[in-house]
Design an enzyme around this catalytic site. Structure first.
Site: not given
Ligand code: FAD
Length: 573
Positions: A13, A49, A53, A121, A236, A238, A248, A251, A282, A351, A386
């Site tokens: 990931g 990416v 917020g 927030f 959660q 949203h 989304l 917020e 939320r 969310h 959260r």
């Molecule tokens: C639209 C949106 C807006 C948000 N805005 C905010 C914000 O403003 N502030 C905040 O604090 N939080 C926000 N959140 C929440 C936050 O962005 C996420 O909780 C956080 O970015 C998750 O990051 P992560 O590194 O855990 O996983 P992710 O960024 O979800 O990455 C998961 C990774 O795992 C890989 N992966 C998954 N399964 C496999 C597999 N089987 N084989 C190989 N690779 C795999 C994917 O390719 C990816 O690279 C938002 C979420 C969303 C959806």
């Protein structure tokens, strides 16, 4: 024949948690540890990416903020289910992460005096959310990715590599198995340590803000290995998902001063959270919106998606364009509404997974050599609900903690033997899946799962709906055994990938739903109409779900919450 490759550390990931861990490991070593960076999408397409917020951190002690206040807000927001030592570790780390990103070149939005800007927030009693306009996740990812370019000799990228299984022997990690989709080859990546950073499982819902790739693969793989998943019933919702796509609307829009309006033109939050209004946490705002809609004060929307309005017009064009440009673009492109001129139609949307793989304060699981971080993990900082901007923050903080711990571990350990028969069995799962030729369509099963979760495991829950949902999920699991995979090649086989993802979603949906059925109280995001009160006497505890491989279903257990500094009190906003 699968290709077998040796690494020291495998990071599964490449969202914020995975990239931050990779960077920490690269910086901790002088190239003696070799990292595999694995992602089923291209690195920069990870869901992180799209974070909009911002990221919470205490930066303004001189202006009245403090670690105690950030910790208290987080714990109160969590409805007292967060482990308080985890929260403390988290808030203390965050200012460093913000300043590190600053040094690495992130374009944080600034105040007129040149200091890093922060916005209010929900549930935070101080304006502590650091942001880069409303594209925070994009810039954070870009900055980590950029900085990682200094260390290209220390890692190998496996982009578009779909991991299907984890090889464990004698309770220690041995290898990760998966398919390189561009090559159409099966790989066995051996390593001393694995970090699971695979993000959320929220694609079990149809109306959701999360990427198509958020299918809980890492959670489900860990679960089937015998690692418990924790507090999964806390999903959660949203408050502001755009109608009809569910995209989304941050917020931050309310943080900048946006109002929520019903069909009578009222700012209805005054009925539910007179002090915090639109900036209550939320769970509370989502329930308030759903109550307005249920009591006839919403607007009729397409596909049964009734809604309320988010009004930004009074902020003015200049502020909307400077602080919320992405929101404006999304509203125009996906709802045909320009927020400078018209309010935006929104409703609560699935969310975030508060739950995840059960880990300790260093992110370690119960299997030696396996860590988890980010949304896939549950430390637990967020408990039952959260606060906005605490998730990107958690990803950065535990990317750092886990990276440090794993680097230390991997330096001390030797690569362990690969048990051939276990690895072969994992590889066979791929060929068996490819051969599936049954009558059931996995796409149809996924649609039915989505509909069930949307309608029966939503903002408001009760026994009857949860029982019906659980029954449906078990039926879908049976039907799943007879699916077909039409594409029989290994190259870019999204059909095959979807079949694996669906299994993961079904298993996690079962855990979410049964956990919700068992938890006979209301806490944070989990609201039971038939048990509307929080019940600390019986339910101030974490849910653990273990996989029972004989019955192919979860077995539930519970463990205490670490309530160390603050006693639970009634939550009022
Ligand atoms: C639209 C949106 C807006 C948000 N805005 C905010 C914000 O403003 N502030 C905040 O604090 N939080 C926000 N959140 C929440 C936050 O962005 C996420 O909780 C956080 O970015 C998750 O990051 P992560 O590194 O855990 O996983 P992710 O960024 O979800 O990455 C998961 C990774 O795992 C890989 N992966 C998954 N399964 C496999 C597999 N089987 N084989 C190989 N690779 C795999 C994917 O390719 C990816 O690279 C938002 C979420 C969303 C959806």
């Amino acid at each position: 024949m699968p290709k077998v490759i040796e690494h020291d550390i495998i990071i599964l990931g490449t969202g914020l948690a995975g990239l931050r861990a990779a960077l920490q490991i690269a910086m901790e070593t002088k190239g003696e540890l070799n990292i595999a960076l694995v992602s089923k999408v291209q690195i920069m397409r990870s869901h992180s990416v799209s974070a909009e917020g911002g990221t919470a951190a205490v930066l303004r002690q001189d202006e009245g903020d403090s670690f105690e206040l950030h910790a208290w807000d987080t714990i109160k927001g969590s409805d007292f289910l967060a482990d308080q030592d985890a929260v403390w570790k988290f808030v203390k780390r965050m200012p460093h992460e913000i300043l590190l990103l600053d040094r690495w070149g992130i374009p944080w939005s600034r105040r007129p005096d040149g200091k890093i800007a922060q916005r209010p927030f929900g549930g935070h009693t101080f304006f502590r959310t650091v942001f880069a306009a409303d594209k925070t996740g994009f810039f954070e990812m870009q900055t980590l990715y950029d900085t990682l370019q200094k260390y290209t000799d220390r890692y190998t990228r496996y982009d578009e590599f779909y991991a299907t299984g984890i090889v464990v022997q004698d309770n220690t990690f041995r290898a990760l198995v998966g398919i390189s989709m561009p090559e159409g080859e099966i790989y066995i990546l051996r390593g001393k340590a694995l970090i699971i950073a695979t993000g959320s499982a929220n694609r079990m819902y149809g109306f959701t803000t999360t990427s198509i790739s958020s299918t809980g693969d890492g959670m489900a793989m860990a679960y089937r290995l015998g690692i418990p998943v924790k507090d999964m019933e806390f999903i959660q919702f949203h408050p502001s998902g755009l109608i009809p796509s569910g995209i989304l609307i941050t917020e931050g829009a309310r943080g900048e001063g946006g109002y929520l309006i019903n069909n009578r033109g009222e700012r209805f939050m005054k009925r539910y959270a007179p002090k915090f209004m639109e900036l209550a946490p939320r769970d509370i705002v989502s329930r308030s919106i759903m109550t307005e809609i249920e009591e006839g004060r919403g607007f009729e929307g397409p596909y049964g998606l009734d809604y309320v309005l988010l009004d930004l017009r009074h902020l003015g064009a200049e502020k909307i364009n400077r602080r919320l440009p992405l929101i404006r673009e999304l509203a125009i492109k996906f709802a045909g509404v320009d927020p400078i001129e018209e309010p935006i139609p929104i409703r609560p949307v699935s969310h975030y997974s508060m739950g995840g793989i059960d880990v300790d304060l260093d992110g370690r699981t119960i299997i030696e050599g396996i860590w988890a971080a980010g949304e896939a993990a549950c430390v637990s900082v967020h408990g039952a609900n959260r606060l906005g901007s605490n998730s990107t923050a958690e990803c950065l903080a535990w990317g750092y903690f886990v990276g440090k711990d794993v680097a230390r571990y991997a330096k001390e350990k030797e690569l362990r033997e690969l048990p051939q028969e276990v690895a072969d069995a994992e590889v066979r799962k791929i060929t068996d899946m490819l051969a599936k030729d049954g009558p059931e369509s996995p796409y149809q099963i996924k649609r039915e799962l989505n509909r069930t979760m949307d309608n029966k495991v939503g903002v408001f829950r009760d026994k009857q709906n949860l029982e019906e949902a659980l029954h449906t999920i078990k039926e879908l699991k049976k039907r799943y055994r007879n699916i077909h995979v039409k594409d029989k090649s290994l190259t870019y086989n999204t059909d095959l990938m979807m079949a694996f993802e669906l299994k993961n979603l079904l298993d996690m949906a079962e855990v979410v739903t049964e956990g919700a059925l068992r938890r006979e109280e209301s806490r944070g995001a989990h609201f039971r109409r038939d048990f509307p009160k929080r019940d600390d006497e019986n339910w101030l505890k974490h849910t653990l779900a273990y996989y029972d491989s004989e019955k192919d279903e979860p077995r539930f257990d519970y463990k205490p919450v670490r309530v160390l500094y603050w006693k639970p009190v009634e939550r009022k906003y």
